[in-house]
Design an enzyme around this catalytic site. Structure first.
Site, mmCIF file in Angstrom:
data_model
loop_
_atom_site.group_PDB
_atom_site.id
_atom_site.type_symbol
_atom_site.label_atom_id
_atom_site.label_comp_id
_atom_site.label_asym_id
_atom_site.label_seq_id
_atom_site.Cartn_x
_atom_site.Cartn_y
_atom_site.Cartn_z
ATOM 1 N N TYR A 65 0.829 -1.195 0.000
ATOM 2 C CA TYR A 65 0.000 0.000 0.000
ATOM 3 C C TYR A 65 0.865 1.248 0.000
ATOM 4 O O TYR A 65 1.876 1.306 0.672
ATOM 5 C CB TYR A 65 -0.917 0.035 1.226
ATOM 6 C CG TYR A 65 -2.035 -0.953 1.137
ATOM 7 C CD1 TYR A 65 -3.092 -0.749 0.266
ATOM 8 C CD2 TYR A 65 -2.033 -2.093 1.914
ATOM 9 C CE1 TYR A 65 -4.119 -1.663 0.168
ATOM 10 C CE2 TYR A 65 -3.059 -3.012 1.820
ATOM 11 C CZ TYR A 65 -4.095 -2.782 0.951
ATOM 12 O OH TYR A 65 -5.111 -3.678 0.859
ATOM 13 N N HIS A 66 0.428 2.222 -0.763
ATOM 14 C CA HIS A 66 1.088 3.519 -0.733
ATOM 15 C C HIS A 66 0.538 4.265 0.471
ATOM 16 O O HIS A 66 -0.658 4.233 0.726
ATOM 17 C CB HIS A 66 0.777 4.294 -2.007
ATOM 18 C CG HIS A 66 1.229 3.592 -3.238
ATOM 19 N ND1 HIS A 66 2.553 3.548 -3.609
ATOM 20 C CD2 HIS A 66 0.559 2.891 -4.167
ATOM 21 C CE1 HIS A 66 2.659 2.862 -4.725
ATOM 22 N NE2 HIS A 66 1.466 2.440 -5.074
#
Length: 158
Positions: A65-66
């Site tokens: 995940y960013h």
């Protein structure tokens, strides 16, 4: 500056990962999945004990995940960027990625981050800037979207 998110520093998180690995191994050993599985692939070295699984998790875990919510957007002085994505206190710098999203969406953040970059490139700032044809109407921003098309509304994609 280095930001340390503190992954796997809480023992409960590590225990949850070990339980997840054990459950995955059980599922892959079932008759229903046997036709679709093979032997473990390198670099998997076959950890079995809790201690070995913890070592494996610490050696191989990563996040996909960013980060989101790390660069608050708003009209108040406490926000990092204004609604046009300009960084407060630094001229000619804008943030146009997923960090301005207040919460992580249910899917991958790439599309939303890309949307912001394209919106900035096209001269449209703020949420949904790249995917919508924004127009001012009666003091509010409207879009040229048809009903049912996605639109960024503050903290969620509708």
């Amino acid at each position: 500056m280095v930001i340390d998110p503190g992954y796997l520093t809480a023992e409960a998180d590590v225990r949850r990962q070990v339980a997840g690995l054990r459950r995955a191994k059980e599922l892959f050993a079932t008759a229903a999945l046997a036709p679709f599985t093979g032997p473990p692939m390198a670099p998997y070295w076959g950890p079995e004990t809790d201690e070995e699984l913890v070592r494996w998790i610490r050696e191989r875990s990563e996040t996909l995940y960013h980060p989101v919510g790390t660069c608050r957007m708003g009209a108040d002085e406490e926000s990092v960027v204004d609604p046009s994505l300009r960084v407060r206190g630094i001229s000619a710098l804008r943030v146009a990625d997923a960090s301005v999203m207040p919460v992580i969406n249910r899917g991958h953040t790439h599309a939303h981050g890309h949307d912001r970059r394209e919106g900035r490139r096209a001269g449209r700032g703020g949420p949904g800037g790249g995917r919508a044809n924004h127009r001012r109407r009666g003091g509010r921003v409207t879009t040229g979207r048809r009903p049912g098309e996605g639109m960024w509304h503050g903290s969620h994609l509708t």
